[in-house]
Design an enzyme around this catalytic site. Structure first.
Site, PDB file in Angstrom:
ATOM      1  N   PRO A  10       0.822  -1.213   0.000  1.00  0.00           N
ATOM      2  CA  PRO A  10       0.000   0.000   0.000  1.00  0.00           C
ATOM      3  C   PRO A  10       0.849   1.253   0.000  1.00  0.00           C
ATOM      4  O   PRO A  10       1.870   1.334   0.685  1.00  0.00           O
ATOM      5  CB  PRO A  10      -0.781  -0.121   1.315  1.00  0.00           C
ATOM      6  CG  PRO A  10       0.168  -0.872   2.211  1.00  0.00           C
ATOM      7  CD  PRO A  10       0.869  -1.865   1.309  1.00  0.00           C
ATOM      8  N   CYS A  59       0.173  28.208 -17.509  1.00  0.00           N
ATOM      9  CA  CYS A  59      -0.250  28.561 -18.864  1.00  0.00           C
ATOM     10  C   CYS A  59      -0.691  27.325 -19.642  1.00  0.00           C
ATOM     11  O   CYS A  59      -0.091  26.955 -20.660  1.00  0.00           O
ATOM     12  CB  CYS A  59       0.869  29.297 -19.596  1.00  0.00           C
ATOM     13  SG  CYS A  59       1.215  30.907 -18.877  1.00  0.00           S
ATOM     14  N   GLU A  60      -1.710  26.654 -19.132  1.00  0.00           N
ATOM     15  CA  GLU A  60      -2.323  25.488 -19.773  1.00  0.00           C
ATOM     16  C   GLU A  60      -3.812  25.507 -19.479  1.00  0.00           C
ATOM     17  O   GLU A  60      -4.210  25.660 -18.325  1.00  0.00           O
ATOM     18  CB  GLU A  60      -1.736  24.179 -19.216  1.00  0.00           C
ATOM     19  CG  GLU A  60      -0.264  23.975 -19.458  1.00  0.00           C
ATOM     20  CD  GLU A  60       0.055  23.568 -20.884  1.00  0.00           C
ATOM     21  OE1 GLU A  60      -0.866  23.113 -21.591  1.00  0.00           O
ATOM     22  OE2 GLU A  60       1.229  23.700 -21.277  1.00  0.00           O
TER      23      GLU A  60
END
Length: 462
Positions: free
Chosen positions: A317, A390-391
């Site tokens: 885990p 900037c996306e």
């Protein structure tokens, strides 16, 4: 006085799932999603007893906050559930020296998949015999480091790696204990990029194609390697055990083949990790005690049917331990209502984004968040929490109900960000990565400090 934007912000733009009920109290904290020690006090979110406003003032934003008590509690639950087996914390989810020490103190083993993760573990004083080294393209240097430091297990992933590790072991005069990673052909019900046991992908040796059996034969011919077991990992963010049942059935079939062909009964069976956590309302994580009991039943039934001794079970885990313990705190920079043509969605821009949480853009992952710095009785608005990069895909929370009086300067907290957020963080747009701050008993401790622009410039030698 803050003005409440007029009119409802919902209806036609709503997605079909995972948005919850806008009529519920937006100040509530769902205990299946938020850390064990997350509370509201006078309307303000507290993590580990610490006011998020104080966290932001001392450590800045964005900041990833880890509830140490929550982490330790989940680690302890795994250790207890798998008594008689081995629990390897998957360091790729998030690893620091402090976390490595928590893992050791709670009696868990540690899974690393690069030389960098191994370096962190060793520098924290983690016992090397309790470390397993994974990875589909381990370098010669990484394998050499594992052998030099007497790492307890190496999980083999290719024919090339078998020869590479055997050569290193023989030259060092050592015998390295190894497992063969088997691709069992199980289609886990998860995102394509985190399903890892179907045939057409990079990990492991195919069972159906015979490569796994051939890998076993090649390992057994190498005097520097000692084969102690098989390994499989079927994927991540899994909410039922049916895939594990199919995987165990096929792995035991290979164990029987190894006994019949080589006269060897392997003592270990690593079923990997991948159990899901709650990110949004409606996610239903499995009870780890029930999972452990079911996995034991599956393996015992299959081995008894095959006339094999019961191997020691291991699990790995990562997300299931650290994921729910993490919360990322951001400051709101702008609030922009946008007419979509079918309704209004409000874009709430924060001072982080895909540089500290890539998962939404990469996996289409879902998250939820709350207004953390105060309570609000304003009506709900449909919001999209977006980053500063900037996306257009720089989205952290795709759709969430937030109070309609959210304004610049407010703090938002995004839940369940402990796993794979800081680990996958980048410097996109030359943005320094956020700190990781542990909270426990109303105190804070920096595990990983915030990067600075000076840190970025130290690497720029051109």
């Amino acid at each position: 006085m803050r003005a409440h934007p007029a009119g409802p912000r919902h209806a036609e733009v709503l997605p079909a799932s995972h948005l919850g009920n806008p009529a519920k109290n937006l100040n509530d904290l769902d205990p299946t999603i938020w850390p064990a020690n997350a509370t509201r006090e006078n309307g303000v979110l507290h993590l580990g007893g610490v006011d998020v406003r104080d966290l932001a003032a001392e450590h800045g934003t964005p900041a990833i906050v880890l509830d140490e008590g929550d982490f330790r509690g989940r680690a302890r639950a795994y250790a207890e559930a798998f008594t008689g087996g081995d629990v390897f914390y998957a360091g790729k989810a998030f690893l620091s020296r402090g976390v490595a020490r928590w893992v050791d103190e709670e009696g868990l083993h540690l899974d690393v998949c690069t030389g960098g993760e191994l370096k962190v573990a060793l520098s924290a004083g983690f016992p090397p015999e309790k470390i397993a080294l994974h990875g589909n393209n381990k370098s010669t240097a990484e394998l050499q480091k594992a052998v030099d430091h007497n790492v307890g297990r190496v999980v083999l992933d290719s024919y090339v790696e078998i020869v590479r590790l055997a050569d290193i072991a023989q030259r060092a005069g050592k015998e390295v204990q190894v497992l063969v990673r088997v691709t069992v052909g199980v289609e886990a019900h998860t995102h394509e990029y985190i399903a890892t046991a179907h045939e057409d992908q990079k990990f492991g040796f195919s069972l159906s194609g015979g490569e796994a059996a051939e890998a076993v034969a090649r390992v057994l011919r190498q005097p520097g390697l000692k084969l102690v077991g098989l390994h499989s990992h079927i994927g991540s963010q899994i909410f039922d055990t049916s895939g594990f049942e199919v995987s165990a059935h096929r792995l035991v079939g290979l164990l029987r083949q190894i006994r019949d062909e080589h006269g060897l009964e392997l003592p270990e069976l690593d079923l990997g990790g991948g159990l899901g956590i709650a990110y949004v309302e409606g996610d239903t994580p499995l009870d780890i005690g029930a999972v452990a009991k079911e996995l034991r039943r599956i393996v015992e039934t299959e081995c008894t049917s095959a006339g094999l001794p019961i191997p020691r079970i291991a699990v790995e885990p990562g997300r299931a331990i650290v994921g729910p313990a993490g919360v990322t705190v951001y400051e709101v920079g702008t609030v922009k209502p946008v007419d979509t043509g079918t309704g209004t969605r409000t874009y709430v821009s924060i001072d982080g984004g895909m540089s500290d949480n890539l998962r939404t853009a990469l996996y289409d992952a879902e998250y939820t968040c709350v207004l953390a710095s105060r309570a609000s009785d304003a009506p709900p608005m449909l919001a999209r929490v977006v980053g500063r990069h900037c996306e257009s895909g720089d989205v952290v929370v795709k759709d969430v109900w937030l109070p309609s009086d959210v304004v610049p300067g407010d703090l938002l907290a995004v839940a369940a960000t402990g796993a794979y957020c800081r680990s996958m963080a980048s410097n996109y747009n030359h943005t320094p990565r956020p700190p990781v701050v542990a909270v426990a008993d109303r105190t804070t401790k920096v595990l990983v400090r915030r990067e600075t622009e000076d840190d970025l410039m130290r690497l720029d030698v051109g």
